[in-house]
Design a protein around this motif. Structure first.
Motif, PDB file in Angstrom:
ATOM      1  N   GLY A 185      23.327 -33.437   4.683  1.00 19.28           N
ATOM      2  CA  GLY A 185      22.118 -32.668   4.430  1.00 19.28           C
ATOM      3  C   GLY A 185      21.595 -31.919   5.643  1.00 19.28           C
ATOM      4  N   ASN A 186      21.544 -32.580   6.790  1.00 19.77           N
ATOM      5  CA  ASN A 186      21.031 -31.909   7.982  1.00 19.77           C
ATOM      6  C   ASN A 186      21.934 -30.761   8.397  1.00 19.77           C
ATOM      7  N   ASN A 187      23.224 -30.914   8.197  1.00 19.98           N
ATOM      8  CA  ASN A 187      24.168 -29.868   8.551  1.00 19.98           C
ATOM      9  C   ASN A 187      23.975 -28.645   7.671  1.00 19.98           C
ATOM     10  N   VAL A 188      23.787 -28.848   6.383  1.00 21.54           N
ATOM     11  CA  VAL A 188      23.545 -27.730   5.466  1.00 21.54           C
ATOM     12  C   VAL A 188      22.186 -27.100   5.765  1.00 21.54           C
ATOM     13  N   MET A 189      21.202 -27.930   6.025  1.00 25.92           N
ATOM     14  CA  MET A 189      19.874 -27.424   6.341  1.00 25.92           C
ATOM     15  C   MET A 189      19.940 -26.534   7.587  1.00 25.92           C
ATOM     16  N   GLY A 190      20.701 -26.939   8.575  1.00 23.13           N
ATOM     17  CA  GLY A 190      20.808 -26.182   9.814  1.00 23.13           C
ATOM     18  C   GLY A 190      21.706 -24.967   9.739  1.00 23.13           C
ATOM     19  N   SER A 191      22.358 -24.757   8.605  1.00 20.61           N
ATOM     20  CA  SER A 191      23.289 -23.626   8.489  1.00 20.61           C
ATOM     21  C   SER A 191      22.577 -22.297   8.305  1.00 20.61           C
ATOM     22  N   ARG A 192      21.272 -22.357   8.060  1.00 21.20           N
ATOM     23  CA  ARG A 192      20.491 -21.130   7.872  1.00 21.20           C
ATOM     24  C   ARG A 192      19.240 -21.216   8.742  1.00 21.20           C
ATOM     25  N   PRO A 193      19.111 -20.342   9.732  1.00 22.60           N
ATOM     26  CA  PRO A 193      17.957 -20.406  10.637  1.00 22.60           C
ATOM     27  C   PRO A 193      16.698 -19.835   9.993  1.00 22.60           C
ATOM     28  N   ASP A 194      16.109 -20.612   9.089  1.00 29.37           N
ATOM     29  CA  ASP A 194      14.938 -20.136   8.345  1.00 29.37           C
ATOM     30  C   ASP A 194      13.648 -20.817   8.795  1.00 29.37           C
ATOM     31  N   GLY A 195      13.679 -21.435   9.970  1.00 22.47           N
ATOM     32  CA  GLY A 195      12.496 -22.128  10.475  1.00 22.47           C
ATOM     33  C   GLY A 195      12.416 -23.577  10.049  1.00 22.47           C
ATOM     34  N   TRP A 196      13.505 -24.137   9.536  1.00 24.44           N
ATOM     35  CA  TRP A 196      13.525 -25.515   9.045  1.00 24.44           C
ATOM     36  C   TRP A 196      13.040 -26.503  10.100  1.00 24.44           C
ATOM     37  N   TRP A 197      13.226 -26.222  11.366  1.00 18.67           N
ATOM     38  CA  TRP A 197      12.886 -27.144  12.454  1.00 18.67           C
ATOM     39  C   TRP A 197      11.375 -27.326  12.609  1.00 18.67           C
ATOM     40  N   ARG A 198      10.582 -26.438  12.049  1.00 16.68           N
ATOM     41  CA  ARG A 198       9.121 -26.579  12.135  1.00 16.68           C
ATOM     42  C   ARG A 198       8.601 -27.659  11.185  1.00 16.68           C
ATOM     43  N   ASP A 199       9.338 -27.929  10.120  1.00 17.64           N
ATOM     44  CA  ASP A 199       8.961 -28.949   9.136  1.00 17.64           C
ATOM     45  C   ASP A 199      10.249 -29.521   8.567  1.00 17.64           C
ATOM     46  N   ARG A 200      10.859 -30.415   9.329  1.00 15.97           N
ATOM     47  CA  ARG A 200      12.161 -30.964   8.928  1.00 15.97           C
ATOM     48  C   ARG A 200      12.108 -31.682   7.583  1.00 15.97           C
ATOM     49  N   ALA A 201      11.086 -32.492   7.382  1.00 14.27           N
ATOM     50  CA  ALA A 201      10.990 -33.227   6.114  1.00 14.27           C
ATOM     51  C   ALA A 201      10.800 -32.269   4.943  1.00 14.27           C
ATOM     52  N   GLY A 202       9.973 -31.252   5.121  1.00 16.32           N
ATOM     53  CA  GLY A 202       9.765 -30.263   4.062  1.00 16.32           C
ATOM     54  C   GLY A 202      11.032 -29.492   3.761  1.00 16.32           C
ATOM     55  N   ALA A 203      11.752 -29.113   4.811  1.00 16.61           N
ATOM     56  CA  ALA A 203      13.008 -28.378   4.620  1.00 16.61           C
ATOM     57  C   ALA A 203      14.046 -29.259   3.929  1.00 16.61           C
ATOM     58  N   ALA A 204      14.102 -30.534   4.298  1.00 13.26           N
ATOM     59  CA  ALA A 204      15.047 -31.454   3.658  1.00 13.26           C
ATOM     60  C   ALA A 204      14.689 -31.651   2.195  1.00 13.26           C
ATOM     61  N   ARG A 205      13.410 -31.776   1.915  1.00 14.91           N
ATOM     62  CA  ARG A 205      12.954 -31.934   0.527  1.00 14.91           C
ATOM     63  C   ARG A 205      13.331 -30.712  -0.307  1.00 14.91           C
ATOM     64  N   ARG A 206      13.071 -29.530   0.235  1.00 17.33           N
ATOM     65  CA  ARG A 206      13.415 -28.301  -0.495  1.00 17.33           C
ATOM     66  C   ARG A 206      14.918 -28.201  -0.726  1.00 17.33           C
ATOM     67  N   LEU A 207      15.712 -28.558   0.290  1.00 21.67           N
ATOM     68  CA  LEU A 207      17.163 -28.509   0.133  1.00 21.67           C
ATOM     69  C   LEU A 207      17.619 -29.493  -0.935  1.00 21.67           C
ATOM     70  N   ALA A 208      17.097 -30.711  -0.899  1.00 20.09           N
ATOM     71  CA  ALA A 208      17.482 -31.714  -1.907  1.00 20.09           C
ATOM     72  C   ALA A 208      17.158 -31.217  -3.309  1.00 20.09           C
ATOM     73  N   GLU A 209      16.004 -30.611  -3.470  1.00 20.77           N
ATOM     74  CA  GLU A 209      15.622 -30.110  -4.784  1.00 20.77           C
ATOM     75  C   GLU A 209      16.487 -28.925  -5.211  1.00 20.77           C
ATOM     76  N   GLU A 210      16.856 -28.081  -4.257  1.00 18.99           N
ATOM     77  CA  GLU A 210      17.751 -26.956  -4.558  1.00 18.99           C
ATOM     78  C   GLU A 210      19.136 -27.463  -4.965  1.00 18.99           C
ATOM     79  N   ILE A 211      19.635 -28.461  -4.242  1.00 15.57           N
ATOM     80  CA  ILE A 211      20.938 -29.046  -4.583  1.00 15.57           C
ATOM     81  C   ILE A 211      20.868 -29.715  -5.952  1.00 15.57           C
ATOM     82  N   ALA A 212      19.774 -30.406  -6.241  1.00 19.22           N
ATOM     83  CA  ALA A 212      19.633 -31.085  -7.535  1.00 19.22           C
ATOM     84  C   ALA A 212      19.654 -30.080  -8.681  1.00 19.22           C
ATOM     85  N   ALA A 213      18.949 -28.977  -8.531  1.00 22.65           N
ATOM     86  CA  ALA A 213      18.944 -27.949  -9.581  1.00 22.65           C
ATOM     87  C   ALA A 213      20.345 -27.391  -9.781  1.00 22.65           C
TER      88      ALA A 213
END
Length: 123
Positions: A7-35
């Motif tokens: 998950g962290n590797n996929v999250m880091g594959s796009r520099p969209d500011g994920w590092w400002r809110d890691r938990a929020g970015a991880a949550r959004r990624l998990a929900e995107e993957i689930a859909a």
């Protein structure tokens, strides 16, 4: 198709500011993957480093490395691959060369994080 996602590797594959809110970015990624997994009918587990967070990613497994530090999620992914009765049926999503080498030795296919991200975004 069964996927095990770094998950962290996929999250880091796009520099969209994920590092400002890691938990929020991880949550959004998990929900995107689930859909995506629901639409495509895939069995997916996503492993993250860091603190567990609440999410609504129904239909996939979201797991967290129990220990902190470098490669914590990688170690969880490698252990899951080693314990899988049919690792040849798994695809591990990561761009981490060390993890990719570890899981390929078990017969697992590897897909890069960027390529996977593009699959998620193409509808």
């Amino acid at each position: 198709m069964r996927l095990l996602v770094d998950g962290n590797n996929v999250m880091g594959s796009r520099p969209d500011g994920w590092w400002r809110d890691r938990a929020g970015a991880a949550r959004r990624l998990a929900e995107e993957i689930a859909a995506w997994a629901r639409r495509e009918g895939h069995n997916v587990a996503v492993v993250f480093d860091g603190q567990p967070f609440a999410h609504s990613a129904e239909g996939i497994e979201v797991a967290f490395a129990e220990r902190r530090g470098r490669d914590a999620a990688d170690d969880v992914i490698a252990a899951r691959v080693a314990a899988d009765p049919y690792p040849g049926g798994l695809i591990v999503v990561t761009s981490d060369a060390g993890l990719a080498e570890r899981v390929r030795r078990a017969g697992v296919q590897v897909q890069g994080a960027g390529a996977f991200r593009r699959r998620l975004e193409s509808r």
